[in-house]
Design a protein around this motif. Structure first.
Motif, PDB file in Angstrom:
ATOM      1  N   TYR A   1      49.047  16.574  63.994  1.00 56.85           N
ATOM      2  CA  TYR A   1      47.671  16.187  64.223  1.00 56.85           C
ATOM      3  C   TYR A   1      47.401  16.187  65.718  1.00 56.85           C
ATOM      4  N   ARG A   2      46.154  16.334  66.071  1.00 56.37           N
ATOM      5  CA  ARG A   2      45.790  16.179  67.473  1.00 56.37           C
ATOM      6  C   ARG A   2      44.518  15.359  67.588  1.00 56.37           C
ATOM      7  N   GLN A   3      44.401  14.700  68.700  1.00 56.84           N
ATOM      8  CA  GLN A   3      43.234  13.899  68.982  1.00 56.84           C
ATOM      9  C   GLN A   3      42.750  14.208  70.390  1.00 56.84           C
ATOM     10  N   ALA A   4      41.575  14.776  70.455  1.00 54.41           N
ATOM     11  CA  ALA A   4      40.943  15.054  71.730  1.00 54.41           C
ATOM     12  C   ALA A   4      40.143  13.832  72.156  1.00 54.41           C
ATOM     13  N   PRO A   5      39.882  13.687  73.445  1.00 60.58           N
ATOM     14  CA  PRO A   5      39.109  12.536  73.918  1.00 60.58           C
ATOM     15  C   PRO A   5      37.764  12.418  73.215  1.00 60.58           C
ATOM     16  N   GLY A   6      37.488  11.246  72.674  1.00 56.85           N
ATOM     17  CA  GLY A   6      36.229  10.998  72.012  1.00 56.85           C
ATOM     18  C   GLY A   6      36.087  11.599  70.631  1.00 56.85           C
ATOM     19  N   LYS A   7      37.149  12.174  70.103  1.00 58.08           N
ATOM     20  CA  LYS A   7      37.091  12.803  68.796  1.00 58.08           C
ATOM     21  C   LYS A   7      38.104  12.176  67.847  1.00 58.08           C
ATOM     22  N   GLN A   8      37.881  12.386  66.563  1.00 55.47           N
ATOM     23  CA  GLN A   8      38.800  11.881  65.560  1.00 55.47           C
ATOM     24  C   GLN A   8      40.075  12.712  65.523  1.00 55.47           C
ATOM     25  N   ARG A   9      41.122  12.069  65.093  1.00 53.97           N
ATOM     26  CA  ARG A   9      42.379  12.769  64.913  1.00 53.97           C
ATOM     27  C   ARG A   9      42.232  13.765  63.761  1.00 53.97           C
ATOM     28  N   GLU A  10      42.684  14.986  63.983  1.00 54.39           N
ATOM     29  CA  GLU A  10      42.542  16.024  62.983  1.00 54.39           C
ATOM     30  C   GLU A  10      43.872  16.697  62.698  1.00 54.39           C
ATOM     31  N   LEU A  11      44.018  17.137  61.472  1.00 58.72           N
ATOM     32  CA  LEU A  11      45.216  17.864  61.078  1.00 58.72           C
ATOM     33  C   LEU A  11      45.144  19.281  61.615  1.00 58.72           C
ATOM     34  N   VAL A  12      46.149  19.666  62.360  1.00 59.13           N
ATOM     35  CA  VAL A  12      46.221  20.997  62.945  1.00 59.13           C
ATOM     36  C   VAL A  12      47.045  21.936  62.068  1.00 59.13           C
ATOM     37  N   ALA A  13      48.195  21.469  61.639  1.00 56.65           N
ATOM     38  CA  ALA A  13      49.081  22.276  60.818  1.00 56.65           C
ATOM     39  C   ALA A  13      49.954  21.366  59.981  1.00 56.65           C
ATOM     40  N   GLY A  14      50.279  21.805  58.782  1.00 56.33           N
ATOM     41  CA  GLY A  14      51.114  21.024  57.903  1.00 56.33           C
ATOM     42  C   GLY A  14      52.073  21.892  57.124  1.00 56.33           C
ATOM     43  N   ILE A  15      53.149  21.276  56.686  1.00 50.05           N
ATOM     44  CA  ILE A  15      54.127  21.981  55.869  1.00 50.05           C
ATOM     45  C   ILE A  15      54.555  21.054  54.741  1.00 50.05           C
ATOM     46  N   ARG A  16      54.518  21.575  53.539  1.00 52.96           N
ATOM     47  CA  ARG A  16      54.849  20.812  52.350  1.00 52.96           C
ATOM     48  C   ARG A  16      56.109  21.371  51.704  1.00 52.96           C
TER      49      ARG A  16
ATOM     50  N   GLY B   1      58.890  21.790  52.761  1.00 51.81           N
ATOM     51  CA  GLY B   1      59.677  22.607  53.658  1.00 51.81           C
ATOM     52  C   GLY B   1      59.332  24.075  53.700  1.00 51.81           C
ATOM     53  N   SER B   2      58.245  24.475  53.021  1.00 52.62           N
ATOM     54  CA  SER B   2      57.950  25.902  52.966  1.00 52.62           C
ATOM     55  C   SER B   2      56.474  26.246  52.975  1.00 52.62           C
ATOM     56  N   SER B   3      55.682  25.529  52.202  1.00 49.27           N
ATOM     57  CA  SER B   3      54.267  25.841  52.089  1.00 49.27           C
ATOM     58  C   SER B   3      53.513  25.307  53.306  1.00 49.27           C
ATOM     59  N   THR B   4      52.830  26.191  54.012  1.00 50.94           N
ATOM     60  CA  THR B   4      52.159  25.809  55.249  1.00 50.94           C
ATOM     61  C   THR B   4      50.650  25.949  55.136  1.00 50.94           C
ATOM     62  N   ALA B   5      49.974  25.202  55.983  1.00 50.94           N
ATOM     63  CA  ALA B   5      48.527  25.276  56.068  1.00 50.94           C
ATOM     64  C   ALA B   5      48.110  24.997  57.498  1.00 50.94           C
TER      65      ALA B   5
ATOM     66  N   ILE C   1      53.873  26.475  62.367  1.00 47.81           N
ATOM     67  CA  ILE C   1      54.661  25.282  62.096  1.00 47.81           C
ATOM     68  C   ILE C   1      55.955  25.699  61.408  1.00 47.81           C
ATOM     69  N   SER C   2      57.040  25.048  61.766  1.00 45.21           N
ATOM     70  CA  SER C   2      58.330  25.386  61.178  1.00 45.21           C
ATOM     71  C   SER C   2      59.242  24.171  61.184  1.00 45.21           C
ATOM     72  N   ILE C   3      60.325  24.278  60.436  1.00 44.00           N
ATOM     73  CA  ILE C   3      61.290  23.193  60.308  1.00 44.00           C
ATOM     74  C   ILE C   3      62.698  23.725  60.506  1.00 44.00           C
ATOM     75  N   ASP C   4      63.501  22.976  61.234  1.00 43.45           N
ATOM     76  CA  ASP C   4      64.922  23.237  61.365  1.00 43.45           C
ATOM     77  C   ASP C   4      65.643  22.093  60.658  1.00 43.45           C
ATOM     78  N   ASN C   5      66.123  22.344  59.461  1.00 42.24           N
ATOM     79  CA  ASN C   5      66.751  21.294  58.669  1.00 42.24           C
ATOM     80  C   ASN C   5      68.026  20.760  59.314  1.00 42.24           C
ATOM     81  N   ALA C   6      68.774  21.631  59.969  1.00 40.67           N
ATOM     82  CA  ALA C   6      70.019  21.218  60.589  1.00 40.67           C
ATOM     83  C   ALA C   6      69.791  20.209  61.704  1.00 40.67           C
TER      84      ALA C   6
END
Length: 118
Positions: A37-52, A54-58, A69-74
């Motif tokens: 998530y990111r939050q810019a000054p004066g703005k609401q926090r918003e979802l930028v990228a997500g992963i469900r 460990g594979s499905s991204t948005a 967005i990516s994950i390193d399980n190790a």
């Protein structure tokens, strides 16, 4: 309880790249959803990228095609690779993790500042 620690923020010129990291205190494979998530000054926090699971991204429309967005399980670490950065990408970026059972447990990192300059 899950502890999340972000790193990798900083100052970058427009058009440049940056990679953010989020280290989790638990096995990342046990986390149902992770996102940035990111939050810019004066703005609401918003979802930028997500992963469900460990594979499905948005991605948010504003970053699609530029961020990955990516994950390193190790390493129990989630990454956000940011390319072609724009001034409007400036903000505090937060790592988020959600563990879903009968209810959703929501965890946040402390945030890392990303500043994109002209």
């Amino acid at each position: 309880q899950v502890q999340l620690v972000e790193s990798g923020g900083g100052l970058v010129q427009a058009g440049g790249s940056l990679r953010l990291s989020c280290a989790a205190s638990t096995s990342i494979s046990a986390i149902n959803f992770m996102g940035w998530y990111r939050q810019a000054p004066g703005k609401q926090r918003e979802l930028v990228a997500g992963i469900r699971s460990g594979s499905s991204t948005a991605y948010a429309d504003s970053v699609k095609g530029r961020f990955t967005i990516s994950i390193d399980n190790a390493k129990n670490t989630m990454y956000l690779e940011m390319n072609s950065l724009r001034i409007e990408d400036t903000g505090v970026y937060y790592c988020n993790a959600q563990i879903i059972n009968w209810v959703t447990s929501n965890y946040w990192g402390q945030g890392t500042q990303v500043t994109v300059s002209s």
